[in-house]
Structure formats: C-alpha cells, structure tokens
Enzyme design. Structure first.
Site, PDB file in Angstrom:
ATOM      1  CB  CYS A 130       5.162  58.443  45.430  1.00  0.00           C
ATOM      2  SG  CYS A 130       4.883  59.350  43.980  1.00  0.00           S
TER       3      CYS A 130
ATOM      4  CG  HIS B 117       9.362  59.742  43.658  1.00  0.00           C
ATOM      5  ND1 HIS B 117       8.206  58.876  43.705  1.00  0.00           N
ATOM      6  CD2 HIS B 117      10.319  59.522  44.573  1.00  0.00           C
ATOM      7  CE1 HIS B 117       8.469  58.188  44.815  1.00  0.00           C
ATOM      8  NE2 HIS B 117       9.704  58.495  45.245  1.00  0.00           N
TER       9      HIS B 117
END
Length: 1224
Positions: free
Chosen positions: A366, A1005
């Site tokens: 990510c 994230h």
C-alpha cells in the site's frame, strides 16, 4: 522424498475458508512441497534432537563448561559475520535474545533476575501470528539473525527450540545485495482434472503448496510443481505436462483437482522453462498454478476448450480483450474456427474513467500504491509518459541510473492507468515492483515501508534514467564571498547553472527547487551561504510532545534538603538538556550533575547524554546528584589522572561471618536509597577518612542526623536517651542509669511518648554548648566492591544475579600494594553493612522505613515551570496550519554537538546557527509532513491535524528569489544576465494529491486522494478500491505527503512542455504520411452479421479501385467514445511499427501439441499458446511515436499494435474478470 498426491496433501491449519490464511506466509522453512512449512533457497538438514530434553541436556554435561560472558562473546562474534549468498541463518526472537543477555550478564531488572537454568530453549513464538505464519519483522527490534554455527551453540546449551526458523541468504537487485529471504514465495498448485470429472468445492483450501526461493529459476519451478501433483509420485519420471499460471478468485481454487470447466486459456498464462528467476518473472506468494498432464492417447484436455487464439493472458490483443475495449478482433484459421456468439454479438464492457484504475495490494505494498497514484495524477508527468516522449530521453548508460528500467516500467504503468479503453477496475503492478526491488533491495519482500522514502527513490531514479546530460562534467561549487542582493542572486544562479550542467530531466523541470542555507559562526560571526537543490520539501511539525516528570534533586551541601522538582521538557530532549535546565534553575554547573535511575535500592540505569528523556517511563525514579567535580556524563569529557573517585554507595544488611561466602549471591538485597560520594586522591589513602566522607552522605536520609556524630559540651550529652556510640561489634554502649533491657525500638517508643515541647526546649538549651567532635564509630561496616562499572547498572559488579565470584576486596589487600598508597580504584563501590538494630534506629522497619527521609522530599516548583503550567491552562487548543510548518522550517536553530560546522575563519568546529529559506520553488511542489520520529531512542508518530489549503497556497512572501528580484528592480540594478524567472509569475499553488498514513509506526496503512485532471473530479484510492471523494476529505490528521501544482497562465514544465508538444504533433504528421504512402493491400473478411468498418477504411482496402485518400478523406483524429465499429487488421501487412516483435499468423492447420517436448524426464513441453501468452521481458520494445496505428487509436479505432502485450511490460497474466461477469 516424494510428495503425497494432491488429494492426500494436508490442508492449511487455522480457521477454515479464510482468505487471510491463504495469503499469509508460513512460519517454517522446510522443503516439503505439500505443507505450509517454508523452504529455503537450498535444502538444509534439520538438527536432530531427542524427544526427552532432560536426556539431551544430560548428554551435554561432558562438553567443556563455558562461562556466561564467554557465551555472549562467542555468539555475538559469530552474529557479526558477513552474509554470503547460499548460507543458512536462523531467526531468533529479540524477546528471547534479551532474556538470554539478561541471564548471561546477571542483569537484575524490574522483573527480577534470571538464571540460565530458568531461560529454556530459543522461543520464537513472538515471531509467529495466530495462523502460525511469520509476522512482519524488523531486525534489531523483533528479530535477531544468527548463522548456523551460533544457532547450534544455542541449541547445545539450552536445548531444541519449539519453532526453528531457518532462512537462506540470496542476492537481490542489480547490485547483488546479499540479504536474508524472510518470506520465500509460497505457491498454490493443483492438477487439472479430466473432462468427465465432477468436483465439489471444499470449504477450506486442500491444494498443496510449493515453497521455493525467489532466486530459483522457472525451470526449477516447473519441476517442483509437476512433481508435487504427479499422478504417481513414486514413478522415476513424470509424464509430459503443461504448467499454467491461473488467476482464481475467491474460493475458485478450493478443489481437490482443478476443474476443466474452470479452465480458460484466455485467462491464464503458459509457463515455459527458462533460466529467469522467480523474482525476475514477478512470481510471488499465493500465485496459483495448474499442471496439466498429457492423456494416454497423447491429447490435451485444454485443447478441447474453445477460446480465442489471441488470449488475454499475454497475447497480441491484450489490451483489447483483457481490458475489454470496444473492438472485437478476429482471425481466420482452418483449425480454429469459432461460430458462436463471439462473432454474432460481441461483448462490450464499459470502459472505466482514465486515471481511476485501482492498484492491487501484493502484500504490504500500500505504501507503493498510494505514492504511485499521487505521481500518476501529476498532469505534466502523465503527458510526458503517455506521449511516449520518455522513450526518446532514456539514458540507460547513466552509471547513477537504473539502466532505464525504472523509467520504462513507470511509463508502462502510466499508460495502463490512463488507458481510455480499459474496463479493468484494478491492476497489480507486479512488473513495476519487480524492477523496483531489483534496483532498491530495501523495498524487497512484503514488509511495510515509508511511502515518502519510495517517492524520494522513485523521483531520483526517474531523474537519472531520463537525465539528458549523457556525460557529467566536474563542476566546482561556488562560495559566498559577501555582498548584497546582486551578489546573492549571482551566487544562487551560478549554483543552479552548475547543477543543471550535470542534471537536466523532466524531474528537474517539474519537481526541483532550490534552498538557501545560511550558517553563522557564534564566535567570529562568519557567514556562509550555500544554495542546494531539493526535490521535495520536508516540513517539521511545530508540535512538541512534552515530557513531564518529577526529578529528585540531591544537593552536595549536606545542610541543604533534597528536593522534588517537577520539570517539563520536550520528549525528544536528551538528559543533557535536562541537566542544563536543572543547572540553570539551581544555579549550579550542569557538567557537575549526575543523572541516574534508581530501582530496588540500586542504580538501574545511567542517564547519559545520548539518551532521550522520552525513553523514561512515568514511574521511573530519576535522581540528579550535584557533585563537587565533573560528573563525566558528557561524551566530550577528557579524563585526568588526578580526577577524584566518584563512588556509588549502597545500603545492605550485615551478615554473620559464618555465612560470609554466601552473602553476595542471588539472595543478597540492597535496600533504601543509594547515593554517591566523591573521594579525592588524598582522602582515598585512609579508610577512616573515607568512612567520615560516607557518613556525610547519609545525612539527607536520616531524621536523627546528630547521632551520626560524636559531640562535646559542658554537660553530659544525651538527648532523650539517644545512645552515645556503637561498639565495634555493633552493640549499643549505654550510659549509667539507662535501661539495660530492651532495644532501640523500646527507646524509640519512649522517645515518641515525650512531649514535643520538652524535646525542643532541651535541644535549644544544648544548641549553644554542643560541638561536633567527629563521626560516630560503628554505624556501619564499610565494605569495598570492585568492578562496579556504570555504578552497578546493567548487572555489573559482584552482586550480579549470576555472579560466579562473590568475593570483595579487603582494605588489607589494598594496603599491601606498596607502590600505590591510594586505596581506591576506578569502578569501586562502597557497601554499607548495617546491624539490624542500628538499621532500625536510623531508618526504621522494612518496608516502611519510618525514620528514613528518602520518602520525604521538599517540593520545589521553579517559576518557569509554574508559568508554563498557568499558560497551558489559559491556552485555547489551536490547530496547526501548513504556514506554521513553514515557519518552523525556516526558523533559526543551533547545530548540535554531533553536527558541528567547521568555521574556515576560526579554523575549528563550531555550533553554528543554521537557517533554511526557500529560494526557488518548482512547478510541482511535494510537501513531506514529518510525522514520524524514528531516532535511535524514540519511535513515535505525530497524529495531529495539519490544516493545509486545497486551493491558493501562497508562497510569494517566502521565496527569496522573488523578494531579491523585486528589490533589485526597485534599485534600478540590471538583471538581464540573471535568470530570475518571471517577476509577475504566480507563486500560488493548488492541491492535487495527498498520500495519507493511518496507524502507528511499524505498520498502519497508506491510502491516497488525487484529482483527476481529465474530468476535474477527486478520487480516493485504497489499493484496488477507488471511489469518488471530496477534496476536503483529504484534509485530515492522516495526511503525510501533499502534492501541489503551481498556478500559471503559461504551461508548466519549461523545456519538457515544449518537447511534449512536439511529441504530440508527430503522430498526426506521420499518420498522414503513412496513410498516403502505405495503403492497405488486403482486408480481412467481415464476420457474419457484423457491419462493415468505417467507409474510409474500405476505400483504403486492396480490393478497392479508388486512389489513395487525400488529407480530407482521413478520419478525424478525435476520441469518439461512442464508436463501436471494429477495426480489422490486415494479416498480410507487416507488424506494427510500435511493436518490437511481429505477430505472425498461424497458418499451420495441423499445429498440435506434439510439436513440443514434454516436461517429464529431461525434455520440456511448450504450450501452443506460448508465443502469444508469454509476457515480454524487454521493457524497451516501446513503439516510436507517429505510427499509423497510434493515429487510429486516437481516432477511436484502437490499433492491435497499441494493445500488444509485449510492448506493455505490465501485461497482467492475472487479468481480472469484467464487472458484467464475463471473462475478457
């Protein structure tokens, strides 16, 4: 060992039917293909261990005994060995590693002590998650790497471990960086079922796994896959087989065998033997493979499946089929004729909006996806790559570049993201990651990384790959020689021109600006000014996380009381800063202050200059001792032979002589409050003088201080029955008339029963007549403890938890050293042994110690602390703006001791003041908000909202070049020779991208917000998931990287923009020339029930008698999204000039599998679709600008060449299914 058949292979442990379980990595590194255990690059024989650990440990008794210190020295020396490719190293949990260090050093921490017998075998359970897979690990924080030799020693000493984790070393990247392969690829495999087999889907995966190394070759992969699912694993050879890479979704792979009904040649890729590695072919964990074995009659089951010859996995029309363009391409073949719905009603999937392609997460990628989305929405960068201009500017010979591979893979990704004909909603950028980790091994594997670090590497890599300077000249950096604005502007321009002589690329044109750095010497006021380029702007956040703590102050003057001082200081400040603060508050020299942490009657930690105050926990007892000399905690201190001794003093219970030898073992306990005494060289010659010095250090801790000394006066000195002296054996010598029975506790009760007034009066009467004679003898026995490094912290000294030698030095032994009359040595400590009744008298009963004063500290609140607390109460919480961050960035600061500047005028290093200013700002400004603090001692993240503008970020008043230019113009100074830019140009910026991070350090994230310049909409990118968004959503506490574009009435990019415009004109010009000079010769038959192509193309066909069209007959070069008329290519024409390979027409009507050798034995079979399905690995097969097919694509008729998979290095074999449920 032959693997079991697929139907008998074990299922993965853990919860059933969990995708997380399927995607995770196994914890072991074994060579078994049919289990979840990991394999390493080479097979490693496991260490054989008996089942009975007691029997095993008993067998080790015959081995030579090695001391704990020797064990640490041996293991740590082995762990420092350099890794070499092909070795096996083992993973050891840092939790167990620290416990091992604690046991071997004898450290007694707040959890108590630990012996080697209590340690047990290596415990790697902290490295494994709930599913039994290896967690995300960081070396030195979670895990320690040790070679086989060190591992075998640990096993022999402490027994077989519960979870051995061997891993092999491999060479990564173009530089062949040698590192440990923590997560070797773990691949799924099934055997293809026969056509008449009916299979039921399972609730949980039943397929076997094959674990290889990313350094293994494709040939090895084929051998291992074929063997593990072979019909007869015990057979000496396996039958001929084909290996297919498939892309199942959901539970489509949870079969005992892979159903033929699920197999689709158009949605898979044939794997052919080669020496390429798994890493080079972008094969990663959880990839799925199907092995098809040849039937007994020599046929292949996959041959019976009707699929287009031009398959989507890697074929010629990849972008038109797998991406679902509006064109259906056909071809004629005497063998492969299809009369189904393919011709009658071609399926058309709706194309997605260009720039809204999601990027699949390939395992903690990510950080890469979010950064790529922001860069992919930089309008000027998109135009540069999608026009193909980058191909003309590749500089593969640049030694500082990546051989052009980074630029090529990034360019191919940009084309895919902005493909106007794509219907795929997401794509996994495997090829880009493969090239990235090839040149940047730090991004290898599947661990989380910093998105900003990737952006920095990528921009620098693109710059060097596309650097227009082919041979960099040597350029000397100019120096500041003083002057005014003109000289300053001249220096800046000279510095920039020198930089441009070596660096000239699209990245420089768009992303690079210029800093002004000013240094001023604090001694001679020498000013040094330099100008340096920057590619992104790192801004500190003006947030100081404060550390509040109570510091216990012990003055050297015994007449002064110890105090408790509350302090408030930035959390990233050092203990040196704390001592400087206390020195200023208490009017003492900071260098004479010693800061230590106390725990359980001992000094627990030395709090030196290098430690951050934020490392201390809230409950830690931190004591600051004032000394009459330098405390020697500064790293810059230089020892002197005449330095006094700084000796730690500990309180202990006396032990009978009969048990003296066992006194200083693991059961010995210190109590009370340790202290520090300073003994000069002269005092150190006499034990009596040292005894007196220690008595003075006890004064702050006892309430009856007078009884530490002997007194003389005109009358007998006895205050309320207080004893006059202690005998050498520790007994109390009482005056006549005193009660002989009882003990000091009884006397304490009688003392407390007296009225306070009488006591005060008695003391007042005697105050004038008392005179101190000396210290009272026998209060304690002074023992000498050698080798007490760091004041006994970290288990040093004879009182260590596992100390083998408990002997102390005696004063007689020291006196025997005739050549040294000084009785003390460096690292000596004093142990004060108290008899029980004396201890009770002066300090009280354990554990309350009611007579001791170490629980009673006078509170001292400095006015500065009080003022800061009052100010904090009245302060309304205000958010931080981006302008605040810019103010913090341009704030003047003093260099630290570790970052000194050499002053050419003073001829020495100085702690100069330093100031940064913006001199020149780029067209595209990348702002990095410094949220992460990851120093050696402090790891933290600042989760605070920074209010940044979406529109109208005005930097006009912050750019030095603009201010100097205006002043020069006002002064009438000619500036024509200086390239100072447009004085009227805008320095206002608008936001177009935000890279955000959710979570804390070591995880979290990344997501992105980006503005689509095509449709003027904002989107939110969460890996493969893309949704529309509002720009205000991007302004949140998670924002990490900000991307701004400068407003301008003229195009941005300078030289790059001019080149882009030229590149745009080429396709139109060459298309016209091609259409006129090279008309088509033949035309493919039109499929039944399909309209003829556009009439202009019919006129061009070879069957037409009309002349070549004029310019007016050429179709309009516009993007007609509504056109659904397919363009049928001419099979007789040569390959498109945009392709480096020719797509030959298969005219062999008898082409069968028998033209290929088998995988079984020593020969290998090649798929009949290999040439069409094999992905290209030559990234430089890009098409030159100006092809006919490019012109037709622009007109709304995509060219087959434009969609060629081998001109697109990102041809994805794992093509996703269309939204409407049809396969591409």
């Amino acid at each position: 060992m032959n693997p079991s058949p697929p139907t008998d292979s074990p299922s993965p442990p853990g919860p059933s039917n969990t995708r997380k379980r399927q995607r995770s990595h196994s914890m072991q590194s074994e060579s078994s293909e049919s289990s979840l255990k990991r394999t390493t690059t080479t097979d490693t024989a496991p260490i054989s261990m008996p089942d009975d650990i007691d029997e095993y440990m008993a067998a080790q008794d015959a081995a030579p005994v090695m001391g704990p210190a020797e064990k640490i020295m041996l293991i740590e020396s082995l762990a420092k060995e350099k890794m070499v490719t092909g070795q096996t190293w083992y993973l050891v949990s840092m939790e167990w590693w620290r416990r091992w260090h604690k046991a071997c050093t004898g450290q007694v921490d707040k959890d108590g002590g630990l012996s080697e017998a209590e340690l047990g075998p290596v415990d790697n359970k902290p490295l494994i998650d709930e599913y039994g897979n290896l967690k995300e690990l960081v070396e030195g924080i979670h895990v320690k790497y040790i070679p086989v030799a060190a591992w075998e020693h640990l096993v022999s000493w402490y027994g077989p471990p519960n979870i051995p984790l061997p891993r092999n070393t491999i060479a990564r990247g173009i530089q062949k960086y040698v590192g440990l392969e923590l997560y070797p690829p773990r691949l799924r495999v099934l055997r293809m079922a026969s056509a008449d087999t009916i299979l039921l889907i399972n609730d949980a995966p039943t397929h076997p796994y094959v674990t290889l190394s990313e350094a293994d070759t494709i040939t090895t992969l084929i051998e291992r896959l074929t063997k593990v699912v072979a019909p007869d694993p015990d057979a000496p050879t396996t039958p001929p087989a084909l290996v297919w890479k498939v892309d199942p979704s959901g539970d489509d792979f949870n079969y005992p065998e892979y159903p033929l009904s699920e197999f689709n040649v158009a949605n898979c890729k044939a794997i052919t033997p080669s020496d390429a590695t798994l890493a080079q072919e972008a094969i990663e964990s959880e990839d799925a493979f199907v092995v098809e074995f040849q039937k007994a009659d020599g046929s292949w089951a996959s041959k019976s499946i009707q699929t287009p010859v031009f398959s989507s996995g890697g074929g010629f029309f990849n972008r038109m089929s797998s991406s679902s363009s509006n064109v259906v391409t056909t071809r004629t073949s005497s063998v492969d004729t299809y009369t189904g719905s393919l011709f009658k009603s071609p399926i058309k999937a709706k194309a997605i909006e260009p720039g809204t392609l999601g990027l699949g997460n390939m395992g903690n990628t990510c950080f890469m996806n979010s950064a790529l989305q922001c860069l992919a929405h930089t309008k000027e960068l998109v135009e540069y790559f999608t026009t193909g201009l980058f191909k003309d500017e590749l500089n593969p010979d640049n030694p500082l570049g990546m051989q052009g591979a980074i630029a090529e893979s990034f360019g191919a990704l940009m084309e895919r993201i902005w493909d106007a004909n794509s219907s795929s909603t997401s794509y996994s950028p495997r090829e880009f990651k493969s090239q990235l980790q090839r040149f940047a091994p730090q991004f290898s594997g599947y661990q989380q990384h910093d998105s900003q670090e990737l952006v920095a590497f990528l921009l620098d890599g693109l710059h060097e790959d596309l650097n227009r300077v082919l041979k960099k000249p040597f350029v000397e950096k100019p120096d500041w020689e003083g002057g005014g604005d003109l000289e300053l502007a001249t220096l800046a321009q000279t510095s920039w021109d020198g930089y441009m002589k070596r660096n000239d690329s699209v990245i420089v044109d768009l992303f690079q600006g210029q800093y002004q750095s000013t240094l001023v010497c604090p001694e001679c006021d020498k000013v040094s000014i330099t100008f340096d380029p920057f590619m992104y702007l790192t801004l500190p956040l003006p947030i100081k996380k404060l550390w509040r703590h109570d510091i216990f102050w012990v003055p050297w003057d015994g007449e002064k009381l110890p105090m408790k001082i509350p302090v408030e200081i930035p959390a990233d400040a050092s203990f040196k800063d704390l001592r400087a603060l206390l020195g200023r508050w208490m009017s003492v020299t900071p260098e004479n202050l010693l800061t230590l942490e106390i725990w359980s009657g001992k000094f627990y930690k030395v709090l030196g200059d290098h430690l951050s105050v934020g490392e201390a926990a809230d409950g830690d007892i931190i004591v600051c001792y004032e000394l009459p000399c330098h405390s020697r905690q500064s790293r810059s201190y230089k020892p002197d032979p005449n330095d006094p001794f700084i000796v730690p003093v500990f309180l202990s219970d006396a032990t009978p002589a009969s048990s003296y030898k066992s006194l200083y073992g693991r059961n010995n306990q210190f109590w009370g409050h340790p202290t520090i005494v300073v003994i000069d060289r002269e005092t150190a010659r006499s034990t009596e003088a040292m005894y007196d010095a220690v008595i003075d250090r006890l004064r702050p801790w006892v309430s009856n201080v007078r009884d530490l000394y002997t007194w003389e006066g005109e009358q007998s000195i006895r205050i309320c029955g207080v004893t006059d002296s202690f005998l050498e054996n520790g007994d109390v010598e009482r005056e006549e008339g005193e009660v002989e029975e009882g003990d000091i506790v009884d006397q304490k009760i009688s003392i407390l029963s007296e009225e306070d007034e009488l006591m005060d009066e008695a003391k007042a009467e005697l105050e004038e007549d008392l005179r101190k004679v000396g210290t009272k003898n026998g209060v304690f026995t002074l023992k000498l403890a050698p080798n007490y490094q760091e004041y006994g912290c970290s288990g040093n000294g004879p009182f260590a938890y596992n100390a083998r030698s408990n002997s102390l030095d005696t004063w007689d032994k020291r006196r025997e050293e005739e050549d040294n009359p000084v009785l003390l040595r460096e690292h000596d400590a004093f142990i004060l042994e108290f008899e029980d009744h004396v201890k009770q008298y002066f300090f009280g009963d354990s554990p309350k110690y009611e007579n001791a004063q170490w629980n009673h500290w006078k509170l001292f609140v400095h006015p500065e602390y009080k003022a800061s607390q009052e100010a904090a109460k009245g302060t309304v919480t205000r958010g931080i703006s981006l302008q605040d961050c810019l103010d913090e960035f341009t704030k003047k600061e003093q260099l630290g001791e570790d970052d000194l500047w050499y002053c050419p005028q003073c001829k020495k290093h100085q702690q100069a003041t330093k100031k940064f200013d913006l001199w020149k700002v780029p067209d595209v400004l990348v702002v990095h908000l410094k949220r992460f603090s990851n120093s050696r001692t402090l790891r933290d993240k600042i989760d605070v909202l920074v209010d940044f503008p979406i529109d109208s970020l005005d930097l006009t008043n912050r750019v030095g070049e603009r201010a100097v230019t205006e002043r020069l113009i006002e002064a009438g100074v000619p500036i024509d020779d200086l390239d100072l830019g447009d004085v009227n140009g805008s320095l206002v910026y608008d936001l177009f991208g935000v890279d955000e991070h959710i979570g804390g350090l070591g995880g979290g994230h990344y997501r992105a917000y980006a503005h689509n310049h095509n449709n003027d909409k904002w989107y939110h990118f969460d890996d493969a998931y893309v949704s529309t968004a509002s720009p205000s959503d991007a302004v949140n506490p998670n924002a990490y990287l900000l991307f701004y574009r400068r407003r301008s009435s003229t195009p941005l990019g300078g030289k790059t923009h001019t080149k882009v415009q030229e590149a745009r004109m080429k396709p139109k010009e060459e298309a016209m020339r091609t259409l006129v000079k090279e008309p088509f010769v033949t035309q493919l038959p039109t499929p039944p029930n399909e309209p003829l192509p556009f009439s202009a193309y019919n006129r061009i066909g070879s069957s037409s008698n009309q002349t070549s069209p004029t310019a007016d007959d050429i179709p309009a070069l516009t993007d007609d999204a509504d056109s659904d008329m397919p363009y049928v290519p001419d099979p007789s024409s040569s390959a498109s000039p945009t392709s480096s390979n020719e797509a030959e027409i298969d005219t062999d009507s008898s082409a069968e599998y028998d033209e290929h050798a088998s995988y079984g034995g020593t020969s290998y079979s090649t798929s009949p679709y290999a040439e069409l399905d094999a992905p290209a690995r030559r990234l430089r097969s890009a098409s030159p600008a100006g092809s006919l097919t490019e012109a037709r694509s622009t007109a709304g008729y995509p060219s087959p060449a434009a969609s060629s998979s081998w001109s697109d290095p990102f041809s994805d074999a794992n093509a996703q299914k269309r939204d409407d449920g049809h396969d591409p």
